[in-house]
Write a protein that holds these residues in place. Structure first.
Motif, PDB file in Angstrom:
ATOM      1  N   TYR A 141       6.359  -0.560  -0.173  1.00  0.00           N
ATOM      2  CA  TYR A 141       6.368   0.102  -1.220  1.00  0.00           C
ATOM      3  C   TYR A 141       5.052   0.269  -2.148  1.00  0.00           C
ATOM      4  O   TYR A 141       4.064   0.011  -1.358  1.00  0.00           O
ATOM      5  CB  TYR A 141       7.374  -0.676  -2.071  1.00  0.00           C
ATOM      6  CG  TYR A 141       7.034  -2.379  -2.606  1.00  0.00           C
ATOM      7  CD1 TYR A 141       6.415  -2.580  -3.814  1.00  0.00           C
ATOM      8  CD2 TYR A 141       6.930  -3.228  -1.614  1.00  0.00           C
ATOM      9  CE1 TYR A 141       6.082  -4.045  -4.064  1.00  0.00           C
ATOM     10  CE2 TYR A 141       6.416  -4.633  -2.024  1.00  0.00           C
ATOM     11  CZ  TYR A 141       5.898  -4.840  -3.247  1.00  0.00           C
ATOM     12  OH  TYR A 141       5.663  -6.014  -3.436  1.00  0.00           O
ATOM     13  N   GLY A 142       4.917   0.730  -3.080  1.00  0.00           N
ATOM     14  CA  GLY A 142       3.909   1.050  -3.948  1.00  0.00           C
ATOM     15  C   GLY A 142       3.225   2.373  -3.493  1.00  0.00           C
ATOM     16  O   GLY A 142       2.089   2.504  -3.423  1.00  0.00           O
ATOM     17  N   HIS A 143       4.168   3.478  -3.170  1.00  0.00           N
ATOM     18  CA  HIS A 143       3.786   4.692  -2.729  1.00  0.00           C
ATOM     19  C   HIS A 143       3.802   5.769  -3.877  1.00  0.00           C
ATOM     20  O   HIS A 143       4.457   5.794  -4.668  1.00  0.00           O
ATOM     21  CB  HIS A 143       4.270   5.106  -1.471  1.00  0.00           C
ATOM     22  CG  HIS A 143       4.238   4.129  -0.418  1.00  0.00           C
ATOM     23  ND1 HIS A 143       2.920   4.047   0.465  1.00  0.00           N
ATOM     24  CD2 HIS A 143       5.016   3.226   0.101  1.00  0.00           C
ATOM     25  CE1 HIS A 143       3.176   3.068   1.086  1.00  0.00           C
ATOM     26  NE2 HIS A 143       4.449   2.652   1.189  1.00  0.00           N
ATOM     27  N   ARG A 144       3.025   6.894  -3.645  1.00  0.00           N
ATOM     28  CA  ARG A 144       3.319   8.141  -4.567  1.00  0.00           C
ATOM     29  C   ARG A 144       4.116   9.210  -4.021  1.00  0.00           C
ATOM     30  O   ARG A 144       5.297   9.425  -4.273  1.00  0.00           O
ATOM     31  CB  ARG A 144       1.919   8.360  -5.053  1.00  0.00           C
ATOM     32  CG  ARG A 144       1.924   9.385  -6.372  1.00  0.00           C
ATOM     33  CD  ARG A 144       0.209   9.451  -6.745  1.00  0.00           C
ATOM     34  NE  ARG A 144       0.247  10.532  -7.883  1.00  0.00           N
ATOM     35  CZ  ARG A 144       0.165  11.717  -7.741  1.00  0.00           C
ATOM     36  NH1 ARG A 144       0.159  12.605  -6.912  1.00  0.00           N
ATOM     37  NH2 ARG A 144       0.272  12.585  -8.812  1.00  0.00           N
ATOM     38  N   ASN A 145       3.405   9.975  -3.425  1.00  0.00           N
ATOM     39  CA  ASN A 145       4.016  11.052  -2.700  1.00  0.00           C
ATOM     40  C   ASN A 145       4.064  11.226  -1.265  1.00  0.00           C
ATOM     41  O   ASN A 145       2.824  11.838  -0.899  1.00  0.00           O
ATOM     42  CB  ASN A 145       3.656  12.486  -3.581  1.00  0.00           C
ATOM     43  CG  ASN A 145       4.511  13.655  -3.240  1.00  0.00           C
ATOM     44  OD1 ASN A 145       5.698  13.499  -2.562  1.00  0.00           O
ATOM     45  ND2 ASN A 145       4.073  14.745  -3.406  1.00  0.00           N
ATOM     46  N   LEU A 146       4.851  10.957  -0.534  1.00  0.00           N
ATOM     47  CA  LEU A 146       4.689  10.648   0.879  1.00  0.00           C
ATOM     48  C   LEU A 146       4.852  11.884   1.802  1.00  0.00           C
ATOM     49  O   LEU A 146       6.175  11.941   2.197  1.00  0.00           O
ATOM     50  CB  LEU A 146       5.340   9.492   1.231  1.00  0.00           C
ATOM     51  CG  LEU A 146       5.354   8.075   0.323  1.00  0.00           C
ATOM     52  CD1 LEU A 146       6.302   8.246  -0.715  1.00  0.00           C
ATOM     53  CD2 LEU A 146       5.644   6.818   1.370  1.00  0.00           C
ATOM     54  N   LEU A 147       4.074  12.660   2.135  1.00  0.00           N
ATOM     55  CA  LEU A 147       4.434  14.004   2.743  1.00  0.00           C
ATOM     56  C   LEU A 147       4.039  14.000   4.170  1.00  0.00           C
ATOM     57  O   LEU A 147       4.265  15.025   4.849  1.00  0.00           O
ATOM     58  CB  LEU A 147       3.804  15.168   1.961  1.00  0.00           C
ATOM     59  CG  LEU A 147       4.268  15.405   0.534  1.00  0.00           C
ATOM     60  CD1 LEU A 147       3.299  16.555  -0.328  1.00  0.00           C
ATOM     61  CD2 LEU A 147       5.810  15.683   0.662  1.00  0.00           C
ATOM     62  N   GLU A 207       1.157   6.739   7.623  1.00  0.00           N
ATOM     63  CA  GLU A 207       1.699   7.541   6.620  1.00  0.00           C
ATOM     64  C   GLU A 207       0.323   8.150   5.593  1.00  0.00           C
ATOM     65  O   GLU A 207      -0.421   7.683   5.372  1.00  0.00           O
ATOM     66  CB  GLU A 207       2.468   6.669   5.913  1.00  0.00           C
ATOM     67  CG  GLU A 207       3.040   7.370   4.439  1.00  0.00           C
ATOM     68  CD  GLU A 207       2.167   7.104   3.243  1.00  0.00           C
ATOM     69  OE1 GLU A 207       2.269   7.659   2.168  1.00  0.00           O
ATOM     70  OE2 GLU A 207       1.230   6.174   3.185  1.00  0.00           O
ATOM     71  N   GLN A 208       0.645   9.434   5.349  1.00  0.00           N
ATOM     72  CA  GLN A 208      -0.192  10.236   4.300  1.00  0.00           C
ATOM     73  C   GLN A 208       0.488  10.316   3.235  1.00  0.00           C
ATOM     74  O   GLN A 208       1.493  10.659   2.855  1.00  0.00           O
ATOM     75  CB  GLN A 208      -1.031  11.105   5.040  1.00  0.00           C
ATOM     76  CG  GLN A 208      -0.156  12.186   5.356  1.00  0.00           C
ATOM     77  CD  GLN A 208       0.304  13.305   4.341  1.00  0.00           C
ATOM     78  OE1 GLN A 208       0.094  13.087   3.388  1.00  0.00           O
ATOM     79  NE2 GLN A 208       0.755  14.333   4.888  1.00  0.00           N
TER      80      GLN A 208
END
Length: 391
Positions: free
Chosen positions: A236-242, A254-255
């Motif tokens: 958790y603690g992610h923004r926009n995982l594309l 992950e980026q």
């Protein structure tokens, strides 16, 4: 030493609702370019061949027979038979049976991935944003590809998972899919929908990497479930995982897009908190500071970050033989930076490699069966490009 080309920061767009809209993820309508790809310029380590054109393509997946499924932001999926000779032409067939999606803002039909056992099952996993009670959110579906005299379609389409909660706005859906090495699970990304706090909310799936069974049942880490987290949450603690991908050693990469600066590549470890919005190597769009990642702050720091941003699109781990010098490295599509980005990977460590100018926003990157690298340009008239060793 590998050459790195700095990208130029882009102006900030503001959505009508007042929330910041990532310029890198906006759909830009442009006429299809007709000139040879700028990335074919002298000195770059690959030749570029345009193969097909799509309407705002978002994702692609190769099938075992060498054909490709491509999603378009507006809600269409197509089956592409790719040109193989100099004078041959690619052909596309619409795929029926796709649920309605909401394509406002950053929404639409999103990721598509063929099941690992596609040869036998013909199953296809895909994602998209929808409007519903309480707002909008991203969903995960699965269907079986059927081809007959009536054309191509997905039959038995089933909703496997839905983000929670649905909220207002049209940004940061994420929706990327990757199969786990055990063959029994998949990872699914849910963006924090430009709402910040849900990324730290244990009950929400927003701002999280999720782990699910192949039938969509929550299978997150027991460590977090015991603390009251939604049972699907893996990190958790992610923004926009594309972008999300698994390497040959089973590591999950992950980026994600940062705010004003601070784009990230992360090594995802079960149960870890990656900090958004409490820490970031970028700043808020209005100029307010966000504390940087630092040792001992209790958050998992990115392996690589960018400021100015690259605006990362798709993510791929290279494993082919065509470019042996890049085996195990990450490749990222750059949106506002209009680039293809390579990240050097050494086990669980990573550092910046090359950043090649492509002349167009790059939405997605995949590896082909022969080890070629394939990229999708963003927006109307977005081309599918095949990158190969120069002759």
């Amino acid at each position: 030493m590998h050459r790195t080309i700095a990208c130029t920061a882009v102006a900030v767009l503001v959505a009508a609702c007042g929330a910041p809209q990532d310029p890198a993820n906006a759909n830009i309508a442009e006429a299809a370019p007709t000139a040879a790809a700028p990335a074919a310029a002298e000195g770059l380590p690959f030749a570029v061949t345009p193969v097909a054109t799509f309407d705002a393509p978002w994702a692609m997946t190769f099938l075992p027979d060498g054909r490709m499924l491509v999603t378009e932001k507006g809600g269409r999926m197509v089956l592409a038979t790719l040109a193989s000779g100099q004078n041959s032409t690619s052909a596309t067939t619409p795929v029926g049976g796709i649920p309605a999606t909401d394509s406002a803002g950053q929404g639409g039909l999103m990721d598509v991935v063929a099941a690992p056992d596609f040869d036998r099952s013909k199953l296809v996993y895909f994602s998209g944003s929808v409007a519903g009670p309480g707002g909008k959110g991203v969903k995960l579906w699965r269907g079986r590809l059927v081809e007959d005299s009536k054309g191509a379609r997905l039959e038995g389409v089933t909703e496997l998972f839905s983000a929670t909660p649905f909220v207002s706005g049209d940004g940061h859906y994420s929706g990327r899919i990757a199969f786990a090495p055990d063959g029994q699970h998949l990872f699914f990304t849910n963006g924090e929908r430009q709402k910040f706090d849900p990324a730290q909310d244990p009950k929400a799936t927003l701002g999280k990497v999720l782990r699910l069974t192949l039938d969509g049942k929550p299978a997150g880490t027991p460590e977090l479930a015991s603390k009251g987290f939604h049972p699907a949450v893996w990190s958790y603690g992610h923004r926009n995982l594309l972008g999300i991908a698994v390497d040959a050693n089973g590591n999950l990469w992950e980026q994600e897009m940062g705010p004003k600066g601070g784009d990230e590549v992360n090594l995802i470890v079960a149960g870890r908190n990656y900090g958004w919005p409490k820490v970031s190597n970028g700043s808020h769009y209005d100029g307010r500071d966000i504390p940087d990642h630092k040792p001992g702050d209790g958050f998992e720091a990115p392996k690589v970050s960018w400021n100015p941003v690259i605006s990362p699109g798709g993510l791929m781990v290279y494993s082919g033989a065509m470019f042996p010098e890049w085996k195990g490295d990450l490749f990222i599509g750059g949106l506002s930076s209009q680039s293809l980005v390579r990240v050097d990977v050494d086990g669980t460590n990573a550092r910046k490699g090359d950043q090649w100018p492509m002349g167009e926003r790059i939405r997605e990157v995949e590896q082909g069966p022969d080890g070629a690298i394939w990229v999708l340009e963003d927006g109307e008239g977005g081309r599918l490009l095949k990158l190969t060793k120069p002759a």
